[in-house]
Write a protein that holds these residues in place. Structure first.
Motif, PDB file in Angstrom:
ATOM      1  N   ALA A 414       0.819  -1.217   0.000  1.00 54.42           N
ATOM      2  CA  ALA A 414       0.000   0.000   0.000  1.00 54.42           C
ATOM      3  C   ALA A 414       0.855   1.270   0.000  1.00 54.42           C
ATOM      4  O   ALA A 414       0.334   2.368  -0.202  1.00 54.42           O
ATOM      5  N   VAL A 415       2.130   1.128   0.235  1.00 54.13           N
ATOM      6  CA  VAL A 415       3.044   2.275   0.260  1.00 54.13           C
ATOM      7  C   VAL A 415       3.532   2.560  -1.159  1.00 54.13           C
ATOM      8  O   VAL A 415       3.927   1.643  -1.875  1.00 54.13           O
ATOM      9  N   ARG A 416       3.522   3.823  -1.549  1.00 51.54           N
ATOM     10  CA  ARG A 416       3.993   4.228  -2.878  1.00 51.54           C
ATOM     11  C   ARG A 416       5.342   4.927  -2.746  1.00 51.54           C
ATOM     12  O   ARG A 416       5.524   5.777  -1.877  1.00 51.54           O
ATOM     13  N   VAL A 417       6.268   4.559  -3.631  1.00 53.45           N
ATOM     14  CA  VAL A 417       7.634   5.073  -3.563  1.00 53.45           C
ATOM     15  C   VAL A 417       7.881   6.034  -4.723  1.00 53.45           C
ATOM     16  O   VAL A 417       7.510   5.758  -5.863  1.00 53.45           O
ATOM     17  N   SER A 418       8.554   7.165  -4.446  1.00 55.69           N
ATOM     18  CA  SER A 418       8.893   8.129  -5.495  1.00 55.69           C
ATOM     19  C   SER A 418      10.264   8.739  -5.196  1.00 55.69           C
ATOM     20  O   SER A 418      10.849   8.499  -4.140  1.00 55.69           O
ATOM     21  N   GLY A 419      10.749   9.529  -6.150  1.00 54.98           N
ATOM     22  CA  GLY A 419      12.032  10.205  -5.975  1.00 54.98           C
ATOM     23  C   GLY A 419      13.217   9.274  -5.972  1.00 54.98           C
ATOM     24  O   GLY A 419      14.208   9.535  -5.286  1.00 54.98           O
ATOM     25  N   ILE A 420      13.166   8.186  -6.749  1.00 55.25           N
ATOM     26  CA  ILE A 420      14.192   7.146  -6.659  1.00 55.25           C
ATOM     27  C   ILE A 420      15.099   7.066  -7.879  1.00 55.25           C
ATOM     28  O   ILE A 420      15.915   6.167  -7.973  1.00 55.25           O
ATOM     29  N   ALA A 421      14.981   8.000  -8.812  1.00 54.69           N
ATOM     30  CA  ALA A 421      15.839   7.943 -10.002  1.00 54.69           C
ATOM     31  C   ALA A 421      17.255   8.396  -9.704  1.00 54.69           C
ATOM     32  O   ALA A 421      18.153   8.197 -10.517  1.00 54.69           O
ATOM     33  N   ALA A 422      17.462   8.991  -8.528  1.00 54.06           N
ATOM     34  CA  ALA A 422      18.765   9.535  -8.190  1.00 54.06           C
ATOM     35  C   ALA A 422      18.880   9.657  -6.678  1.00 54.06           C
ATOM     36  O   ALA A 422      17.902   9.488  -5.943  1.00 54.06           O
ATOM     37  N   GLY A 423      20.095   9.938  -6.212  1.00 58.05           N
ATOM     38  CA  GLY A 423      20.290  10.271  -4.808  1.00 58.05           C
ATOM     39  C   GLY A 423      20.428   9.094  -3.873  1.00 58.05           C
ATOM     40  O   GLY A 423      20.621   7.950  -4.291  1.00 58.05           O
ATOM     41  N   LEU A 424      20.293   9.371  -2.575  1.00 60.49           N
ATOM     42  CA  LEU A 424      20.488   8.384  -1.516  1.00 60.49           C
ATOM     43  C   LEU A 424      19.257   8.230  -0.639  1.00 60.49           C
ATOM     44  O   LEU A 424      19.350   7.656   0.451  1.00 60.49           O
TER      45      LEU A 424
END
Length: 498
Positions: A414-424
């Motif tokens: 149920a958790v949605r993940v974003s902002g993962i194309a870069a960074g830590l």
């Protein structure tokens, strides 16, 4: 899996305009390489990646790269010798950034209204205070400190110490050691598209000091307000206020900061264009263009915080905004994410008009940053060990990110993940009706360090900011288990409440 993240040396080339113009992949690559050599981003003698490595990096056919190299060798831009690779030819004299930029608003050559209170900004405590109190720590802001390249750093330190001139151990140039500034100028041009020269670089003791120096210079030059992203590190606003500058908050969406507010009378802007913290959104091409247009039209100053520019996974790196307008953009980089925050090494690529006033402030702050670490980093970069470490860590963090996404999909769907194309770090959107602050409190009770978007300027959000780069390698699996167990419990609780 894309292999560009861990092969060979890094080289930033932006082919979008060439390919969009219909000139083809080879012609686009040739044009990008010529431009990089012409403006000085690729210095004479720079060794280029092999055709195999660059083809992987750019998603092109190897023959395309080999043919482009061959054409540029024939034209005299490059040289190639069997067994020694392809290099930038020594005969070209790059023009570099303009030596006489236009007027830069809100700056003066010398500071005349020095703050009688001293103006020295104390370094704040780390982003992650007292990490030992948590069994597992997934707060953002730190790299995996267990992966610091001790052997490579030690070897570079020994070589640098042996080669250092005697005068390096005295009071040195406040801008930083020339060895490091020369290495950085070449590296930043090659990897991030920064247009600078060694004499325009300033080495600082971390980003906090760098921002403080700039804030005081802007204030002395007449600035009264600075636009800053509404989501970000809380200490950024504190630094501006300490410099007696009023922060003007820019809302953030999927295209980065909403920069239309720059037209409402602000004097400067501090942005994270390549990877907005903490949302993860890059500043869209339209907004990058608008930001540069604003700076040129008003003489305003843009400070570009490129805090983790080396770590890109699912797309090619976004080049530095500074490369579009070096006379108006201050580029701020740091070794805090690529190596370790404990080194206290950061750097500013300044427009020529800002060098002297920032130099004055640096003299008063600490005269110069510690020398031995500067010499070591210069040697690490010059030897290629820094490139190898960054590529190794890029693959390391990408694998961690993939493990996080996979575990959440399986155990907390149920958790949605974003902002993962870069960074830590990643942004986790919780199920509707699940306040992030309550999840953070529940995590703390279990010995798990988490932060919510509220900690970075959000208001009553349902989003967590998870630093998957933070745990040491031996603790990452346990931290992931603890996070998934917590989120599964919270999701069931939210479902029952509905």
């Amino acid at each position: 899996m894309n292999e560009w993240a861990n092969s060979g040396i890094d080289l930033h080339l932006d082919l979008r305009l060439d390919l969009a113009g219909g000139t083809g992949a080879r012609a686009g690559l040739e044009r990008a390489l010529r431009e990089a050599v012409r403006v000085g981003r690729l210095a004479p003698g720079t060794r280029l990646p092999s055709s195999r490595v660059l083809a992987k990096d750019l998603g092109l056919a190897r023959n395309t790269v080999a043919e482009a190299y061959g054409q540029l060798v024939a034209e005299g831009w490059l040289t190639a010798r069997q067994g020694s690779g392809t290099h930038v030819a020594d005969g070209r004299r790059p023009s570099g950034p303009p030596a006489r930029p236009g007027r830069v608003q809100a700056t003066v050559p010398r500071r005349t209204d020095r703050d009688t209170r001293g103006g020295r900004l104390a370094e704040t405590a780390g982003i992650l205070p007292d990490p030992e109190r948590f069994t597992y720590d997934l707060r953002p802001g730190s790299p995996d400190l267990s992966s610091f390249p001790r052997a490579a750093w030690g070897a570079a330190a020994r070589r640098a110490l042996a080669a250092a001139p005697h005068e390096a151990f005295g009071y040195t140039d406040p801008r930083g050691r020339p060895e490091l500034r020369e290495a950085l100028a070449a590296y930043l041009g090659r990897v991030r598209g920064v247009r600078t020269r060694p004499e325009l670089l300033m080495v600082c003791s971390g980003f906090v000091q760098a921002a403080g120096l700039l804030g005081r210079v802007l204030r002395a030059g007449g600035a009264r307000s600075v636009a800053v992203e509404a989501l970000g590190y809380p200490h950024t606003v504190e630094i501006l206020r300490t410099a007696r500058l009023a922060p003007v908050l820019l809302p953030v969406d999927d295209d980065g900061a909403q920069v239309d507010a720059l037209d409402h009378g602000v004097d400067a802007a501090l942005l994270t264009p390549a990877h907005q913290f903490p949302s993860g959104s890059p500043l869209s091409p339209e907004r990058r263009t608008a930001t540069v247009a604003w700076a040129r039209a008003t003489g305003g100053v843009v400070v570009e915080d490129d805090y983790d520019g080396e770590f890109r996974y699912d797309r090619q790196p976004v080049g530095a905004l500074q490369g579009l307008a070096p006379e108006h953009v201050v580029y701020a980089g740091t070794a805090s994410k690529s190596l370790a925050p404990g080194l206290r090494l950061a750097w500013l690529a300044l427009p020529p008009a800002l060098v002297e006033p920032v130099l004055d402030e640096k003299r008063l702050a600490d005269h110069h940053s510690p020398v031995l670490d500067q010499l070591t980093l210069a040697e690490l970069i010059a030897s290629g060990a820094y490139d190898r470490h960054v590529r190794r860590m890029r693959l390391h963090y990408r694998r961690r990110r993939d493990r996080l996404v996979s575990a959440l999909a399986e155990r907390a769907p149920a958790v949605r993940v974003s902002g993962i194309a870069a960074g830590l770090h990643a942004v986790l959107r919780l199920p509707p009706g699940t306040p992030a602050a309550e999840v953070v409190a529940a995590a703390r009770a279990r010995g798990l360090g988490l932060q919510s978007l509220d900690d970075f300027g959000g208001r009553d959000t349902e989003e967590l900011v998870v630093g998957y780069g933070t745990p040491p390698e031996h603790a990452f699996a346990g931290a992931l288990d603890a996070l998934c167990a917590l989120l599964a419990t919270q999701s069931r609780g939210a479902g029952a409440a509905q």
